[in-house]
Design a protein around this motif. Sequence first.
Motif, PDB file in Angstrom:
ATOM      1  N   LEU A 132      22.143  18.544  30.684  1.00  0.00           N
ATOM      2  CA  LEU A 132      23.559  18.375  30.319  1.00  0.00           C
ATOM      3  C   LEU A 132      23.677  18.070  28.826  1.00  0.00           C
ATOM      4  CD1 LEU A 132      24.982  16.197  33.272  1.00  0.00           C
ATOM      5  CD2 LEU A 132      25.416  18.623  32.828  1.00  0.00           C
ATOM      6  N   ASP A 133      22.768  17.229  28.339  1.00  0.00           N
ATOM      7  CA  ASP A 133      22.820  16.838  26.926  1.00  0.00           C
ATOM      8  C   ASP A 133      22.371  17.987  26.018  1.00  0.00           C
ATOM      9  OD1 ASP A 133      23.488  14.834  25.062  1.00  0.00           O
ATOM     10  OD2 ASP A 133      21.387  14.236  24.847  1.00  0.00           O
ATOM     11  N   GLN A 134      21.527  18.881  26.542  1.00  0.00           N
ATOM     12  CA  GLN A 134      21.139  20.046  25.738  1.00  0.00           C
ATOM     13  C   GLN A 134      22.340  20.952  25.518  1.00  0.00           C
ATOM     14  OE1 GLN A 134      17.645  21.681  27.796  1.00  0.00           O
ATOM     15  NE2 GLN A 134      16.415  21.064  26.044  1.00  0.00           N
ATOM     16  N   GLY A 194      24.936  18.162  23.505  1.00  0.00           N
ATOM     17  CA  GLY A 194      24.447  17.037  22.702  1.00  0.00           C
ATOM     18  C   GLY A 194      23.110  17.390  22.086  1.00  0.00           C
ATOM     19  N   ASP A 195      22.182  16.465  22.095  1.00  0.00           N
ATOM     20  CA  ASP A 195      20.901  16.704  21.451  1.00  0.00           C
ATOM     21  C   ASP A 195      19.733  16.707  22.426  1.00  0.00           C
ATOM     22  OD1 ASP A 195      21.059  14.060  22.035  1.00  0.00           O
ATOM     23  OD2 ASP A 195      20.325  13.347  20.108  1.00  0.00           O
ATOM     24  N   GLY A 196      20.036  16.775  23.710  1.00  0.00           N
ATOM     25  CA  GLY A 196      18.973  17.013  24.686  1.00  0.00           C
ATOM     26  C   GLY A 196      18.033  15.858  24.923  1.00  0.00           C
ATOM     27  N   ASP A 197      18.538  14.623  24.874  1.00  0.00           N
ATOM     28  CA  ASP A 197      17.618  13.511  25.123  1.00  0.00           C
ATOM     29  C   ASP A 197      18.173  12.498  26.124  1.00  0.00           C
ATOM     30  OD1 ASP A 197      19.611  12.359  23.641  1.00  0.00           O
ATOM     31  OD2 ASP A 197      18.327  11.576  22.057  1.00  0.00           O
ATOM     32  N   HIS A 198      19.341  12.753  26.683  1.00  0.00           N
ATOM     33  CA  HIS A 198      19.971  11.688  27.464  1.00  0.00           C
ATOM     34  C   HIS A 198      19.120  11.244  28.663  1.00  0.00           C
ATOM     35  CE1 HIS A 198      23.006   8.978  28.808  1.00  0.00           C
ATOM     36  NE2 HIS A 198      23.138   9.593  29.963  1.00  0.00           N
ATOM     37  N   GLY A 199      18.561  12.193  29.386  1.00  0.00           N
ATOM     38  CA  GLY A 199      17.707  11.843  30.522  1.00  0.00           C
ATOM     39  C   GLY A 199      16.483  11.058  30.079  1.00  0.00           C
ATOM     40  N   GLY A 235      31.138  10.732  20.437  1.00  0.00           N
ATOM     41  CA  GLY A 235      29.785  11.113  20.792  1.00  0.00           C
ATOM     42  C   GLY A 235      29.440  12.444  20.160  1.00  0.00           C
ATOM     43  N   ARG A 236      28.199  12.842  20.322  1.00  0.00           N
ATOM     44  CA  ARG A 236      27.729  14.076  19.692  1.00  0.00           C
ATOM     45  C   ARG A 236      28.516  15.301  20.101  1.00  0.00           C
ATOM     46  NH1 ARG A 236      22.932  13.479  17.317  1.00  0.00           N
ATOM     47  NH2 ARG A 236      21.922  11.547  17.895  1.00  0.00           N
ATOM     48  N   ALA A 237      28.994  15.290  21.356  1.00  0.00           N
ATOM     49  CA  ALA A 237      29.700  16.474  21.836  1.00  0.00           C
ATOM     50  C   ALA A 237      30.957  16.729  21.026  1.00  0.00           C
ATOM     51  CB  ALA A 237      30.035  16.309  23.315  1.00  0.00           C
TER      52      ALA A 237
HETATM   53 MG   LIG Z   1      21.655  12.653  23.421  1.00  0.00          MG
END
Ligand SMILES: [Mg+2]
Lengths: 210, 210, 333, 333
Positions: free
Chosen positions: A34-36, A39-44, A172-174
């Motif tokens: 979801l973050d990829q 966002g920046d792909g690190d939330h998990g 947030g990044r989004a």
């Molecule tokens: Mg993130």
Amino acid sequence: MSKTMTRLTSEDMKALIGAMQAAIAENAERLTALDQAIGDGDHGINMKRGFDAIAADADAICDKPTPQALSAAGMKLVMSVGGASGPLFGTLFMTLGKSLPEDFECGAFADAFAKAVDAVAARGKSSAGQKTMLDVLYPVSDALAAGKSVGEVAAVAAEAAEATVPMEAKRGRASFLGERSIGHMDPGSCSCSLLVNTIAAWISAKEHAA
Amino acid sequence: MSKTMTRLTSEDMKALIGAMQAAIAENAERLTALDQAIGDGDHGINMKRGFDAIAADADAICDKPTPQALSAAGMKLVMSVGGASGPLFGTLFMTLGKSLPEDFECGAFADAFAKAVDAVAARGKSSAGQKTMLDVLYPVSDALAAGKSVGEVAAVAAEAAEATVPMEAKRGRASFLGERSIGHMDPGSCSCSLLVNTIAAWISAKEHAA
Amino acid sequence: MKKFINDPSTALQESLAGFAAAHADIVTLAPSGKFVRRKELKQGKVALISGGGSGHEPLHAGFVGHGMLDAACPGEVFTSPTPDQMVEAVQGVDTGAGCLFIVKNYEGDVMNFDMAAEMASEMAGARVLQVVTNDDMAVEDSTFTTGRRGVAGTLVVEKIVGAAAEAGMDLETLQELGKRVNANTRSFGVALTSCTVPAAGKPTFDIGEDEMEFGVGIHGEPGRRRGKLISADEIAEEICEGIVRELGAARSKPVLLLVNGFGATPLMELYLMHNSARKVLEKQGVNIARSLTGSFVTSLDMAGCSVTVTALEEDMLTLWDAQVHTAALRMGM
Amino acid sequence: MKKFINDPSTALQESLAGFAAAHADIVTLAPSGKFVRRKELKQGKVALISGGGSGHEPLHAGFVGHGMLDAACPGEVFTSPTPDQMVEAVQGVDTGAGCLFIVKNYEGDVMNFDMAAEMASEMAGARVLQVVTNDDMAVEDSTFTTGRRGVAGTLVVEKIVGAAAEAGMDLETLQELGKRVNANTRSFGVALTSCTVPAAGKPTFDIGEDEMEFGVGIHGEPGRRRGKLISADEIAEEICEGIVRELGAARSKPVLLLVNGFGATPLMELYLMHNSARKVLEKQGVNIARSLTGSFVTSLDMAGCSVTVTALEEDMLTLWDAQVHTAALRMGM
Ligand SMILES: [Mg+2]
Ligand SMILES: Nc1ncnc2c1ncn2[C@@H]1O[C@H](COP(=O)(O)OP(=O)(O)O)[C@@H](O)[C@H]1O
Ligand SMILES: Nc1ncnc2c1ncn2[C@@H]1O[C@H](COP(=O)(O)OP(=O)(O)O)[C@@H](O)[C@H]1O
Ligand SMILES: [Mg+2]
Ligand SMILES: [Mg+2]
Ligand SMILES: [Mg+2]
């Protein structure tokens, strides 16, 4: 949530921590995906690092009364997660701990939760409708205040997370994506819903067993 | 090649240059692909740059008598191609020019060609059997010395290029590959064969027309 | 092919123009575009000239300046320069003390520099000597074949010989020094992806998502063998143990460790490789006295890296530490 | 995923260990691994502390040293550091003149640095001020949203403020200077490929063989729009014309031009982009007084680049030229 006074035992808290850690671990890839997307792909990865850190220290944390244990867990999140979710989830747990009496019933929990959500909003300089975790936290807070059942609260959380999909992110990044953030679920909202559902399931199972 | 005295006219030379330029341009991608397999993937690009440079200066070059024109073409290759093929093809043409009388017949051409091939070997510190252009140039030189027909010489070149496939390279970039160079045609041999065949076709067509 | 270019056929000259404009305080691009020279020449100093195919940036033009090269002759991508470039460079930077060519061991480079040396001495009466670098351990050394390639170790030769030239050393002694540094230097490279030559438009080689190329050269030449992707520690072990073995007795000297990226490998991975290489070398009792980590001798957009070790004799260590002011390497000034 | 690593979970610490070992003359890695600090502190100087998610190397640790940062706090890859890191860094490098945090504008970074500033003043009584950089023109500025991101321009702020701190400027004045440099700075980035976060194991976004991403951030965040791959000149035109427009009146000042690679873009292309950008800026009458070209603020292995322009007021130009000695930037010493 039962209307009677509750005091979580050390075992309860350990079980809850274990359940949350497991839920995050199982869903880490999905959260990261979801973050990829927006966002920046690190939330998990971030959430997993945080709950693994709490679990690693569960004995010490759960030795404390519930409020202090919540604060300690929040501090663990702050000091291990980083990113936006670290201070925000950390603030949520820390404020919850600060605001909760040692023995509490439903109403006191709802009050403390409302304070915790406000603290998150203050930390994030954010408000409802910006496609952030607040869009799950506020509805959950309202449901708690309205005295809804754990099952109902869980359903509210899941729906609220789903409802972030059509939103345009303002925080947030989004938010960097502007309109392109529309059409994806907010990762932080997804983890909130996941955690609420995990806790609800644990409470239901416990009530059922009792 | 005819046994009678030959003198290439300025027009002949221009036509030959045009034919070689076209042949290289048409085959540049193939030559580059061969060089990608066992070299650095620039042989077609190099050869094209060289023959384009000659063609761009064809008027000035072809104003000269054949030997001087060959030397000038060789110098053009040296100054425009770079890489291994620049000095080697350049040396071939330059030495051919230096060794050829203004009017020549088959035997004189064969002698001059043999000297030119030796000069290539000296410049490259290389010899036959090392999977280089010499593995086409020597057989062609021998065929010329034996007075073979242009058609036969062209066939010898094509076969010789083919025969580099199973060889292990000892010189040039392909040598860095050791045994892994086996199974691929040497790019420089391919261009030699291509040029010999182009010249042969031009001579045949001319003889046919005459 | 995805690159920041306008047209493959003008990419080199546009890049050189950008380089020269960006570093106008250090270098000048010859009006012919044939070479990059040091802006301020030092009279009476031996001129150091290098060059080779382009696509290895910052090598060589990035090392032109005080304490390193006087001129660099950039060939087309992966194609050695033509002799006229070096002849013009000699005419441009020789101040009378002679010229030393530093040439990487590829037949194209060797032949073109040879021809240039012949022409420069015939035409201009210049005194030219050469040092040919051949530090690539991936290829077997032999006098009957092309032998080993010159790779990242060339930078070490250019730095040390450059410092000696700056200090006033004469042509013959510089050549001897260059040969000595080269003899004390070994490199080995590995690639994770191919590079794409702009004019070719597609990758030089195909490689699987779980494969790597061992002993790759700096032109995307296929290497010694293709293998499964292994960990940084395993790569470092294979490379460093090989290098230490080849260095023989010289391994007891203090060494310079150069971890060099091939163009598309981020610094984070290069420092991790430095860490892995350091562990192996230290386990072998090697004393890492100096180090350099970064993308200095590249292969366009290839992902990969090489490890270079130079056993530093006393004079070399001092010369390595000497002031240098170039676009890509700057120390002490 | 193809990277030189042993294990994604230890990659950062291994890379930091390699970095610290490679630059032991300039920096020290705290035993806790929480921050990298300047080896020799300067008593009475305001301490400059920066940090952020890792994966942008050499930013920030590569800019620790004389004339730039005193400490850098590296978070996990693309994840801001945690407050304890900055608190420890404050304790480690504050010599009494106070600390200035230089923070890129991402909510994660802002919140963690905010918490750290609160904790450091509560716990240790430290005086902490902050400068938040937000030079990324690709995002619209607004006080109601997160606003613009901090990207490559952060390096310019760190260099100029670093020089001023080295010269003895006090905390409040440094903060004002940092805000002024940031206000005079605009950046815009484009990507040709995605990056791959080691722990995620696969690219952050998919992109076609003929596509590029306009206005990409330094975390592989999707940008403003996806478009067809265009030429270097066209990219430069779009970016530079936009920057000049945004700079407004400041465009008449001498400018610093920074062409920054994102990690997998070779120098040859970056200098070509420098050339393209220079042409556009000069056509617009902009005076390029200084420049920097290279991969300084990266996104792991993303292929792409950004262009940054800072309008240099007189004091900034002098401070840009001041001596600096860090792993990734060295001038005059
Ligand atoms: Mg993130
Ligand atoms: N200002 C904010 N207020 C509330 N929630 C926020 C804010 N900024 C980010 N978030 C939440 O944090 C989530 C992202 O967390 P994460 O990916 O771990 O951090 P980062 O964005 O720093 O990489 C978002 O999906 C959003 O729900
Ligand atoms: N020492 C040598 N002697 C003879 N021919 C050589 C030698 N080295 C290379 N060649 C020839 O040159 C060809 C390669 O040319 P090219 O690709 O243009 O140059 P480079 O190898 O410098 O890239 C080889 O295929 C081979 O035929
Ligand atoms: Mg070739
Ligand atoms: Mg070549
Ligand atoms: Mg993050």
